[in-house]
Design a protein around this motif. Structure first.
Motif, PDB file in Angstrom:
ATOM      1  N   GLU A 191     -11.800   0.159  -6.742  1.00 21.73           N
ATOM      2  CA  GLU A 191     -10.638   0.784  -7.378  1.00 21.73           C
ATOM      3  C   GLU A 191     -10.378   0.208  -8.761  1.00 21.73           C
ATOM      4  O   GLU A 191     -10.056   0.935  -9.693  1.00 21.73           O
ATOM      5  CB  GLU A 191      -9.405   0.623  -6.487  1.00 21.73           C
ATOM      6  CG  GLU A 191      -9.560   1.406  -5.203  1.00 21.73           C
ATOM      7  CD  GLU A 191      -8.250   1.911  -4.637  1.00 21.73           C
ATOM      8  OE1 GLU A 191      -7.205   1.354  -4.975  1.00 21.73           O
ATOM      9  OE2 GLU A 191      -8.304   2.873  -3.865  1.00 21.73           O
TER      10      GLU A 191
ATOM     11  N   GLU B 109       0.849  -1.202   0.000  1.00 21.75           N
ATOM     12  CA  GLU B 109       0.000   0.000   0.000  1.00 21.75           C
ATOM     13  C   GLU B 109       0.886   1.256   0.000  1.00 21.75           C
ATOM     14  O   GLU B 109       0.584   2.243  -0.666  1.00 21.75           O
ATOM     15  CB  GLU B 109      -0.928   0.012   1.219  1.00 21.75           C
ATOM     16  CG  GLU B 109      -1.846  -1.197   1.343  1.00 21.75           C
ATOM     17  CD  GLU B 109      -2.966  -1.256   0.319  1.00 21.75           C
ATOM     18  OE1 GLU B 109      -3.237  -0.254  -0.354  1.00 21.75           O
ATOM     19  OE2 GLU B 109      -3.569  -2.344   0.188  1.00 21.75           O
TER      20      GLU B 109
ATOM     21  N   GLU C  66      -4.063   5.817  -0.730  1.00 20.38           N
ATOM     22  CA  GLU C  66      -3.213   4.630  -0.518  1.00 20.38           C
ATOM     23  C   GLU C  66      -2.438   4.746   0.794  1.00 20.38           C
ATOM     24  O   GLU C  66      -2.239   3.752   1.480  1.00 20.38           O
ATOM     25  CB  GLU C  66      -2.248   4.424  -1.690  1.00 20.38           C
ATOM     26  CG  GLU C  66      -2.923   4.132  -3.014  1.00 20.38           C
ATOM     27  CD  GLU C  66      -3.779   2.870  -3.008  1.00 20.38           C
ATOM     28  OE1 GLU C  66      -3.700   2.068  -2.067  1.00 20.38           O
ATOM     29  OE2 GLU C  66      -4.542   2.688  -3.967  1.00 20.38           O
TER      30      GLU C  66
ATOM     31  N   HIS D  76      -4.738   3.628   3.357  1.00 21.12           N
ATOM     32  CA  HIS D  76      -4.842   2.157   3.356  1.00 21.12           C
ATOM     33  C   HIS D  76      -3.663   1.561   4.136  1.00 21.12           C
ATOM     34  O   HIS D  76      -3.804   0.599   4.876  1.00 21.12           O
ATOM     35  CB  HIS D  76      -4.805   1.586   1.929  1.00 21.12           C
ATOM     36  CG  HIS D  76      -5.944   2.031   1.065  1.00 21.12           C
ATOM     37  ND1 HIS D  76      -6.039   1.698  -0.265  1.00 21.12           N
ATOM     38  CD2 HIS D  76      -7.034   2.790   1.345  1.00 21.12           C
ATOM     39  CE1 HIS D  76      -7.139   2.236  -0.767  1.00 21.12           C
ATOM     40  NE2 HIS D  76      -7.749   2.905   0.181  1.00 21.12           N
TER      41      HIS D  76
HETATM   42 FE1  FEO Z   1      -4.922   0.271  -1.572  1.00 20.81          FE
HETATM   43 FE2  FEO Z   1      -5.381   0.797  -4.475  1.00 20.81          FE
HETATM   44  O1  FEO Z   1      -4.766  -0.390  -3.228  1.00 20.81           O
END
Ligand code: FEO
Length: 166
Positions: free
Chosen positions: A130, A17, A50, A53
């Motif tokens: 995504e 990530e 990201e 994430h």
């Molecule tokens: Fe967090 Fe787009 O992968």
């Protein structure tokens, strides 16, 4: 308490990530340097997402008695031949992240760590969104062709998408 194997796999995902955030930041820089300010804005927002994430995994690992590791990151690709190749790269990056999340879920199930499996379902759903967004953008680019005037319109549209998502 996290099992060692799950903790290692979560830390590996955390690094991916973080790398995704770097890759999109480099893409944003290319877009900004080449006058695609809308695309740059979209990518800056995406890079920040990201990082979120990454942080979500980071706190989860520490909250469950593990130790989140700050990863070393390689320099991402800094040059693209076109907006289309950039978004093709973005989609393949997301596909790899999805595969990696699925493997991670597999490890949790093998290790009977249903709490982490539950936590990861957010990522499973996020990846569907995504990938779908990246495919929609690529479809749009295919329709527009390579005409610079149309790229200008694309750039304006994607800025609106970035603002709506922010
Ligand atoms: Fe967090 Fe787009 O992968």
């Amino acid at each position: 308490m996290l099992k060692e194997k799950v903790e290692a796999a979560l830390n590996a995902q955390l690094a991916k990530e973080a790398m995704a955030s770097q890759v999109y930041l480099a893409m944003a820089s290319w877009a900004e340097a080449n006058g695609y300010n809308g695309t740059a804005k979209f990518l800056f927002v995406h890079s920040d997402e990201e990082r979120q994430h990454m942080l979500k995994l980071f706190h989860y690992i520490n909250d469950r008695g593990g130790h989140a590791a700050v990863p070393a990151l390689a320099a991402p690709k800094s040059d693209y031949s076109s907006i289309k190749t950039l978004f093709k790269d973005l989609l393949s990056h997301e596909i790899k992240v999805s595969e990696s999340i699925n493997e991670l879920v597999g490890i949790c199930l093998e290790e009977k760590d249903f709490t982490t499996n539950n936590f990861l379902q957010w990522y499973v759903n996020e990846q569907i969104e995504e990938e779908s967004l990246a495919r929609t953008i690529l479809d749009k680019l295919e329709l527009l062709g390579d005409d610079p005037a149309r790229m200008y319109l694309f750039d304006r549209d994607i800025q609106t998408m970035a603002q709506a998502g922010a």
